[in-house]
Design a protein around this motif. Structure first.
Motif, PDB file in Angstrom:
ATOM      1  N   ASP A  24     -15.211   2.519  -3.738  1.00 16.45           N
ATOM      2  CA  ASP A  24     -14.433   3.681  -4.157  1.00 16.45           C
ATOM      3  C   ASP A  24     -14.778   4.861  -3.249  1.00 16.45           C
ATOM      4  O   ASP A  24     -15.561   4.714  -2.306  1.00 16.45           O
ATOM      5  CB  ASP A  24     -14.661   3.998  -5.644  1.00 16.45           C
ATOM      6  N   LYS A  42      -9.565   2.195 -11.663  1.00 16.80           N
ATOM      7  CA  LYS A  42      -8.658   3.309 -11.920  1.00 16.80           C
ATOM      8  C   LYS A  42      -7.804   3.608 -10.695  1.00 16.80           C
ATOM      9  O   LYS A  42      -8.125   3.207  -9.589  1.00 16.80           O
ATOM     10  CB  LYS A  42      -9.464   4.555 -12.281  1.00 16.80           C
ATOM     11  N   SER A  43      -6.754   4.373 -10.930  1.00 17.73           N
ATOM     12  CA  SER A  43      -5.916   4.824  -9.818  1.00 17.73           C
ATOM     13  C   SER A  43      -6.743   5.695  -8.881  1.00 17.73           C
ATOM     14  O   SER A  43      -7.629   6.418  -9.319  1.00 17.73           O
ATOM     15  CB  SER A  43      -4.741   5.650 -10.346  1.00 17.73           C
ATOM     16  N   GLY A  44      -6.447   5.601  -7.581  1.00 15.56           N
ATOM     17  CA  GLY A  44      -7.163   6.425  -6.622  1.00 15.56           C
ATOM     18  C   GLY A  44      -7.281   5.753  -5.265  1.00 15.56           C
ATOM     19  O   GLY A  44      -6.622   4.765  -4.978  1.00 15.56           O
ATOM     20  N   ILE A  85      -4.588   2.817  -1.434  1.00 18.94           N
ATOM     21  CA  ILE A  85      -4.283   3.719  -2.537  1.00 18.94           C
ATOM     22  C   ILE A  85      -3.804   2.873  -3.717  1.00 18.94           C
ATOM     23  O   ILE A  85      -2.835   2.123  -3.597  1.00 18.94           O
ATOM     24  CB  ILE A  85      -3.200   4.734  -2.149  1.00 18.94           C
ATOM     25  N   LYS A  86      -4.512   2.968  -4.844  1.00 19.91           N
ATOM     26  CA  LYS A  86      -4.092   2.254  -6.047  1.00 19.91           C
ATOM     27  C   LYS A  86      -3.303   3.208  -6.923  1.00 19.91           C
ATOM     28  O   LYS A  86      -3.762   4.293  -7.239  1.00 19.91           O
ATOM     29  CB  LYS A  86      -5.275   1.703  -6.814  1.00 19.91           C
ATOM     30  N   LYS A  87      -2.087   2.792  -7.324  1.00 18.50           N
ATOM     31  CA  LYS A  87      -1.233   3.616  -8.179  1.00 18.50           C
ATOM     32  C   LYS A  87      -1.731   3.583  -9.604  1.00 18.50           C
ATOM     33  O   LYS A  87      -2.268   2.647 -10.075  1.00 18.50           O
ATOM     34  CB  LYS A  87       0.205   3.109  -8.175  1.00 18.50           C
ATOM     35  N   ASN A 118       0.861  -1.175   0.000  1.00 12.18           N
ATOM     36  CA  ASN A 118       0.000   0.000   0.000  1.00 12.18           C
ATOM     37  C   ASN A 118       0.899   1.227   0.000  1.00 12.18           C
ATOM     38  O   ASN A 118       1.577   1.449   0.990  1.00 12.18           O
ATOM     39  CB  ASN A 118      -0.917  -0.014   1.220  1.00 12.18           C
ATOM     40  N   PRO A 119       0.979   2.024  -1.061  1.00 12.61           N
ATOM     41  CA  PRO A 119       0.129   1.951  -2.254  1.00 12.61           C
ATOM     42  C   PRO A 119       0.392   0.679  -3.065  1.00 12.61           C
ATOM     43  O   PRO A 119       1.443   0.076  -2.961  1.00 12.61           O
ATOM     44  CB  PRO A 119       0.502   3.187  -3.068  1.00 12.61           C
ATOM     45  N   LYS A 120      -0.576   0.320  -3.865  1.00 14.74           N
ATOM     46  CA  LYS A 120      -0.522  -0.913  -4.644  1.00 14.74           C
ATOM     47  C   LYS A 120      -0.803  -0.621  -6.102  1.00 14.74           C
ATOM     48  O   LYS A 120      -1.301   0.429  -6.435  1.00 14.74           O
ATOM     49  CB  LYS A 120      -1.529  -1.913  -4.108  1.00 14.74           C
ATOM     50  N   SER A 121      -0.512  -1.591  -6.960  1.00 19.27           N
ATOM     51  CA  SER A 121      -0.854  -1.419  -8.353  1.00 19.27           C
ATOM     52  C   SER A 121      -1.986  -2.358  -8.755  1.00 19.27           C
ATOM     53  O   SER A 121      -3.093  -1.918  -8.963  1.00 19.27           O
ATOM     54  CB  SER A 121       0.354  -1.571  -9.263  1.00 19.27           C
ATOM     55  N   ASP A 122      -1.764  -3.647  -8.817  1.00 17.52           N
ATOM     56  CA  ASP A 122      -2.832  -4.550  -9.255  1.00 17.52           C
ATOM     57  C   ASP A 122      -3.308  -5.552  -8.211  1.00 17.52           C
ATOM     58  O   ASP A 122      -4.445  -5.966  -8.245  1.00 17.52           O
ATOM     59  CB  ASP A 122      -2.399  -5.313 -10.502  1.00 17.52           C
TER      60      ASP A 122
END
Length: 85
Positions: free
Chosen positions: A39, A62-64, A83-85, A14-18
């Motif tokens: 979200d 989406k990122s956020g 938090i998604k990058k 965290n933050p993370k991507s997938d």
């Protein structure tokens, strides 16, 4: 950042991507939990069941900022801010 109710857990990376993983200090890897992902508009964008340290995907989102709520077999809940990058 992890906001806990009843159980101490960690959502990582965290933050993370997938992919996201959730780890609880006081459970066994064989225990499963339900999760729901929201979200920032409180819209549900995912849900399912997973086991301790199993990958949970946010790939199509989406990122956020997201919130993931988990509920174990005992009914204990935990909330995580992701938090998604």
């Amino acid at each position: 950042y992890v906001e806990n109710h009843k159980k101490k857990g960690q959502a990582y990376p965290n933050p993370k991507s997938d992919e996201l993983r959730i780890n609880y200090a006081d459970t066994q890897a064989s225990e499963s939990f339900e999760y729901t992902i929201y979200d920032v508009s409180s819209r549900q964008v995912g849900s399912g069941k997973a086991r301790e340290d199993q990958a949970i995907s946010l790939g199509q989102n989406k990122s956020g900022l997201y919130f993931i709520n988990t509920k174990d077999a005992d009914g204990d809940t935990t909330s995580h801010k992701i938090i998604k990058k």
